[in-house]
Design a protein around this motif. Structure first.
Motif, short mmCIF file in Angstrom:
data_model
loop_
_atom_site.label_atom_id
_atom_site.label_comp_id
_atom_site.label_asym_id
_atom_site.label_seq_id
_atom_site.Cartn_x
_atom_site.Cartn_y
_atom_site.Cartn_z
N LYS A 96 0.70 -37.16 -28.97
CA LYS A 96 1.57 -37.51 -29.89
C LYS A 96 1.15 -36.69 -31.38
CE LYS A 96 4.91 -38.47 -29.25
NZ LYS A 96 5.31 -37.97 -28.22
N ARG A 97 -0.29 -36.42 -31.20
CA ARG A 97 -0.69 -36.07 -32.79
C ARG A 97 -0.14 -34.65 -33.25
NH1 ARG A 97 -6.25 -34.05 -34.64
NH2 ARG A 97 -5.58 -32.20 -33.79
N ASP A 98 0.20 -33.65 -32.23
CA ASP A 98 0.58 -32.41 -32.91
C ASP A 98 2.09 -32.47 -33.36
OD1 ASP A 98 -1.71 -31.34 -32.35
OD2 ASP A 98 -1.12 -29.93 -30.78
N VAL A 99 2.74 -33.29 -32.45
CA VAL A 99 4.08 -33.50 -32.77
C VAL A 99 4.47 -34.32 -33.97
CG1 VAL A 99 4.82 -35.41 -31.49
CG2 VAL A 99 6.50 -33.60 -31.62
N ILE A 100 3.49 -35.28 -34.36
CA ILE A 100 3.77 -36.16 -35.51
C ILE A 100 3.34 -35.40 -36.75
CG2 ILE A 100 2.86 -38.12 -36.68
CD1 ILE A 100 5.01 -38.58 -34.53
N HIS A 171 -2.58 -43.91 -30.02
CA HIS A 171 -2.13 -43.49 -28.91
C HIS A 171 -2.79 -42.55 -27.89
CE1 HIS A 171 0.58 -40.93 -26.34
NE2 HIS A 171 1.28 -41.99 -26.08
N ASP A 172 -2.95 -41.59 -28.90
CA ASP A 172 -3.83 -40.42 -28.21
C ASP A 172 -5.12 -40.70 -27.66
OD1 ASP A 172 -1.34 -38.82 -28.61
OD2 ASP A 172 -2.33 -37.45 -29.89
N HIS A 180 -6.71 -39.34 -19.33
CA HIS A 180 -7.18 -37.83 -19.61
C HIS A 180 -8.54 -37.75 -19.12
CE1 HIS A 180 -3.70 -37.71 -22.61
NE2 HIS A 180 -3.25 -38.01 -21.50
N LEU A 181 -9.34 -38.95 -19.51
CA LEU A 181 -10.69 -38.53 -19.12
C LEU A 181 -11.08 -38.90 -17.62
CD1 LEU A 181 -13.68 -38.60 -19.91
CD2 LEU A 181 -13.71 -40.90 -20.34
N PRO A 182 -10.24 -39.87 -16.88
CA PRO A 182 -10.38 -40.22 -15.49
C PRO A 182 -9.97 -38.75 -14.61
CG PRO A 182 -9.31 -41.95 -16.28
CD PRO A 182 -9.53 -41.08 -17.43
N HIS A 183 -9.10 -37.90 -15.24
CA HIS A 183 -9.03 -36.84 -14.49
C HIS A 183 -10.17 -35.66 -15.04
CE1 HIS A 183 -4.82 -38.43 -14.32
NE2 HIS A 183 -4.57 -37.24 -13.43
N ARG A 233 -6.52 -32.16 -27.20
CA ARG A 233 -7.74 -31.76 -27.26
C ARG A 233 -8.67 -32.24 -27.80
NH1 ARG A 233 -4.18 -27.95 -28.95
NH2 ARG A 233 -4.76 -27.21 -31.23
N GLU A 234 -8.50 -32.82 -28.97
CA GLU A 234 -9.37 -33.30 -29.75
C GLU A 234 -9.80 -34.80 -29.36
OE1 GLU A 234 -11.24 -31.91 -32.11
OE2 GLU A 234 -10.10 -30.33 -32.04
N ALA A 235 -8.84 -35.55 -28.87
CA ALA A 235 -9.05 -37.04 -28.23
C ALA A 235 -9.93 -36.90 -27.16
CB ALA A 235 -7.81 -37.61 -28.33
#
Lengths: 358, 358
Positions: A96-100, A171-172, A180-183, A233-235
């Motif tokens: 959500k960060r970029d779109v917000i 959220h991110d 994302h981290l588990p992946h 990417r940042e989160a």
């Protein structure tokens, strides 16, 4: 109510089906892939197919942008530019960060993310009940117009989901941690194992069940995941950094050889997992039953059927075939103390060894 | 042949049962826990119960040390001191470096590690066929007497396992990679998630299937795992270091935002997993079938039974309940292209949506 859906894959198609069936809405659709758009119309996911964003959103009160993550800011921007003052625009991206950052200053935009639909892809898998009971995050900002936010969250609730407002950044971060981290860890683990085996010129004939479970998602859906990692990417990188710090501590602890401290660390992890997993299960604490079984066709059926007949639901299940594939173990996860005890008796009566997992 | 078993839990008890049934051996048993020892005799795992190591190993040609990892070097030392020149001594510890460092100079000692028996613990779970088809690592050194090594590996093969010689150090590194590291990562992941949720004051109502799978072993069997981490501390810590290096690279790559490079990295991980997991499956490449199902008792049975009737074996299975627990997805893993296609048709004929996992 007139609704526009921009992007008619699994999510967009399911929104269309649900909105038509449950909101009695008129749904206009747009997709850059004309074939997909026509198919969505055939399947009843949209009432009308349009050649442009502008045409699709004509007179719409609510616009769902359901394009792939990387394409979302552009298509949502186009929608906002063409839409009237009283129209709410939302999206379904998993980051959500970029779109917000791009659109959050527009009071008509509400970021969104339904936790549903990863199982299959494409409009062929679209279903009106895809979102039933699913969490649907919304990320309003201080600019968001209350009446438009209300329209979005009402529509989402009416198609069966459970809307919940959350800061875009929170959220991110949570998605980075939980999903994302588990992946990333799975990817690192398989690569490291492949390297170790090749360096040692060894062929391990069987990787253990812990390895299989830990790496199940390694390399899954590369097209989608490339976008998610890039979009968040940042989160994700910051969660990786945090994992690195924790791993350094773990390495130091293990190297110390202080068995009691290591055991205590290990036990705390077990407590954390139970807390995390049990919160999502209605019906009480989750119990693991380990069942020894011959590995033959039908054995899973026999056990599952017996529990099914008795009305005991299996929340989760994992199979652990033994090395020679002639025997193995099944872990059954059952919610609730009484249910677990009943399941244990039933399985034992079938003649199988059962033990409680720890 | 006379065999002594020192430590009569799951592994020692199963060795006794198998040696009596398949080697026609006379099995003498010792355990510091007298109650356990008597129970082992009752269950037929040993012919005779003894009060001391020295009494149990009287006239034995082969001694299995099956104590917990941390107690192994001492009990094996005691056995070697009391045993005659022509007696072979082996152990079953899951970590080999310390025991080999302590005893590898004695030509009568052969380190061993059967990959079996993690599912249940205690002599009650002992079975004569526990080792059928299981890999059983042996770690001879340059001092090991050939005739005694041969006696150990023959006995192991005759009780149904598949012996394989490996350097102790290589063994410990591979176990660290394939089994111990996944446990460490799972522990780190749950702790990090619990911390993130509490820092953000958020309650995520559902953790995803990737999180569940990745953390399934977090905190499992603390008593055993404390010993394993301590016993294999150098190799585990060094695998953690390597994972940290890989994670740093991953963080850098993801931070760069170069989607193509990220996607390529992700795809390579998928290739690695397929290679690693497929080597252990006889019958061809492994296919994932994702099946959408209502989440009701009996549904797993229905599908598994249908496949069982048709003779299609399910190699692995995972359930992914949807948020509201009224529907969900099942992943079925089927070996072989033809088998997977048959399974797909069968499940579809039952009226379920099926797609191939990627």
């Amino acid at each position: 109510m007139k609704i526009a859906v921009l992007g008619v894959g699994l999510i967009g198609g399911s929104i269309g089906l649900a909105a038509r069936a449950r909101l009695d809405a008129e749904v206009a659709g747009f997709d850059p892939d004309r074939e997909l758009l026509d198919r969505a119309a055939e399947l009843g996911a949209i009432d009308s197919a349009h050649d442009s964003v502008a045409a699709a959103i004509q007179d719409a009160e609510l616009i769902f942008c359901a394009a792939p993550v990387m394409a979302l800011p552009a298509i949502a921007r186009e929608a906002l530019d063409a839409a009237g003052e009283g129209c709410a625009v939302t999206d379904v991206g998993s980051v959500k960060r970029d779109v917000i950052a791009a659109l959050g200053s527009d009071g008509r935009f509400v970021g969104g993310h339904p936790l549903a639909g990863a199982e299959t892809s494409g409009v062929e898998g679209a279903r009106a009940d895809l979102f039933d009971g699913a969490r649907w995050y919304l990320t309003p900002t201080s600019n968001t117009q209350g009446v438009l936010y209300d329209r979005v969250q009402r529509a989402i609730a009416d198609i069966g989901a459970r809307p919940q407002a959350i800061e875009a950044e929170t959220h991110d971060r949570l998605m980075a941690t939980i999903s994302h981290l588990p992946h990333v860890l799975a990817n690192v683990l398989v690569t490291q194992a492949a390297t170790a085996l090749s360096e040692e010129s060894e062929h391990l004939p069987e990787v253990g069940p812990s390895f299989r479970d830990a790496t199940r998602v390694a390399g899954a859906n590369p097209a989608i995941w490339g976008d998610i990692f890039a979009g968040n990417r940042e989160a994700v990188a910051s969660e990786i950094d945090a994992a690195i710090a924790r791993l350094s501590e773990a390495a130091e602890l293990i190297r110390s050889g202080e068995t009691d401290a290591v055991t205590a660390w290990h036990e705390r992890a077990g407590d954390h997992r139970r807390e995390l997993v049990e919160t999502e299960i209605a019906g009480g604490p989750l119990h693991e039953l380990r069942v020894r079984v011959p590995n033959r066709p039908g054995i899973v059926a026999e056990i599952a059927l017996e529990l099914g007949r008795a009305g005991v639901n299996i929340e989760d299940m994992a199979l652990y075939p033994a090395a020679d594939m002639t025997s193995g173990a099944i872990s059954l996860y059952i919610a609730g103390n009484d249910e677990a005890s009943r399941a244990e008796s039933l399985v034992r009566e079938l003649g199988h060894d059962v033990s409680r997992g720890e």
